[in-house]
Motif scaffolding. Structure first.
Motif, mmCIF file in Angstrom:
data_model
loop_
_atom_site.group_PDB
_atom_site.id
_atom_site.type_symbol
_atom_site.label_atom_id
_atom_site.label_comp_id
_atom_site.label_asym_id
_atom_site.label_seq_id
_atom_site.Cartn_x
_atom_site.Cartn_y
_atom_site.Cartn_z
ATOM 1 N N LYS A 36 -1.964 8.942 -2.587
ATOM 2 C CA LYS A 36 -2.167 8.698 -4.016
ATOM 3 C C LYS A 36 -0.999 9.235 -4.848
ATOM 4 C CE LYS A 36 -5.538 9.564 -7.723
ATOM 5 N NZ LYS A 36 -4.559 9.679 -8.759
ATOM 6 N N PHE A 89 0.859 -1.174 0.000
ATOM 7 C CA PHE A 89 0.000 0.000 0.000
ATOM 8 C C PHE A 89 0.901 1.231 0.000
ATOM 9 C CE2 PHE A 89 -2.253 -3.425 2.134
ATOM 10 C CZ PHE A 89 -3.451 -3.431 1.444
ATOM 11 N N PHE A 90 0.311 2.391 -0.221
ATOM 12 C CA PHE A 90 1.072 3.635 -0.279
ATOM 13 C C PHE A 90 0.431 4.663 0.632
ATOM 14 C CE2 PHE A 90 1.910 1.269 -4.047
ATOM 15 C CZ PHE A 90 3.268 1.426 -4.248
ATOM 16 N N ARG A 124 1.827 6.761 -4.669
ATOM 17 C CA ARG A 124 1.459 5.566 -5.434
ATOM 18 C C ARG A 124 1.582 5.819 -6.936
ATOM 19 N NH1 ARG A 124 -4.367 4.680 -5.452
ATOM 20 N NH2 ARG A 124 -4.165 5.838 -7.360
ATOM 21 N N ASP A 125 1.024 6.929 -7.395
ATOM 22 C CA ASP A 125 1.056 7.237 -8.823
ATOM 23 C C ASP A 125 2.490 7.401 -9.327
ATOM 24 O OD1 ASP A 125 -1.691 7.140 -8.786
ATOM 25 O OD2 ASP A 125 -1.974 9.313 -8.917
ATOM 26 N N LEU A 133 10.115 -2.796 -5.331
ATOM 27 C CA LEU A 133 8.683 -3.091 -5.313
ATOM 28 C C LEU A 133 8.412 -4.503 -5.824
ATOM 29 C CD1 LEU A 133 7.138 0.309 -6.470
ATOM 30 C CD2 LEU A 133 7.243 -0.629 -4.148
ATOM 31 N N GLU A 158 3.106 -0.526 4.038
ATOM 32 C CA GLU A 158 2.695 0.742 3.446
ATOM 33 C C GLU A 158 3.937 1.579 3.206
ATOM 34 O OE1 GLU A 158 -0.940 3.319 4.408
ATOM 35 O OE2 GLU A 158 0.695 4.244 5.556
ATOM 36 N N CYS A 213 4.439 3.704 -8.953
ATOM 37 C CA CYS A 213 3.887 2.584 -9.723
ATOM 38 C C CYS A 213 3.967 2.789 -11.227
ATOM 39 C CB CYS A 213 2.442 2.314 -9.310
ATOM 40 S SG CYS A 213 2.336 1.600 -7.656
#
Length: 111
Positions: A8, A4-5, A11-12, A36, A102, A15
């Motif tokens: 947002k 999890f991050f 994460r964006d 990752l 996370e 990833c």
């Protein structure tokens, strides 16, 4: 292991290889992608203890967090998700109880 991050934006960025490369450079993007992938392939954090990258528990004001090496001196900082439930006699988290993390940040915490 589930990943999890913290938010947002993080994460964006992490990833998407292209977004990460634009923000952090090619070498860092490659290293982040590798870390990752390693975490995703693991069942628990214990599976990463002997994997390259020096996955390690942090101390003092970062107790409860973990770090893994990226491009020196940067580290990927993460926390266990949920209650790890078990601690060693020395107060360390039992790594084989952690099946989700996370991602909190990418920083140089050595300053």
């Amino acid at each position: 292991m589930k990943i999890f991050f913290a938010n947002k934006k993080l994460r964006d960025e992490l990833c998407s290889f292209e977004t990460c490369r634009s923000a952090r450079g090619l070498d860092m993007a490659k290293k982040i992608k590798l870390r990752l992938q390693q975490a995703d392939a693991a069942v628990t954090l214990e599976d990463l203890r002997k994997v390259p990258g020096r996955w390690h528990e942090l101390r003092e004001d970062r107790k409860g967090q973990f770090g893994v090496s990226l491009v020196e001196p940067q580290r990927l900082v993460f926390t266990p998700v949920g209650d790890p439930a078990s601690y060693t006699e020395k107060g360390s988290i039992v790594w084989d109880k952690i099946s989700a993390i996370e991602i909190q940040d990418i920083i140089d915490y050595h300053d």
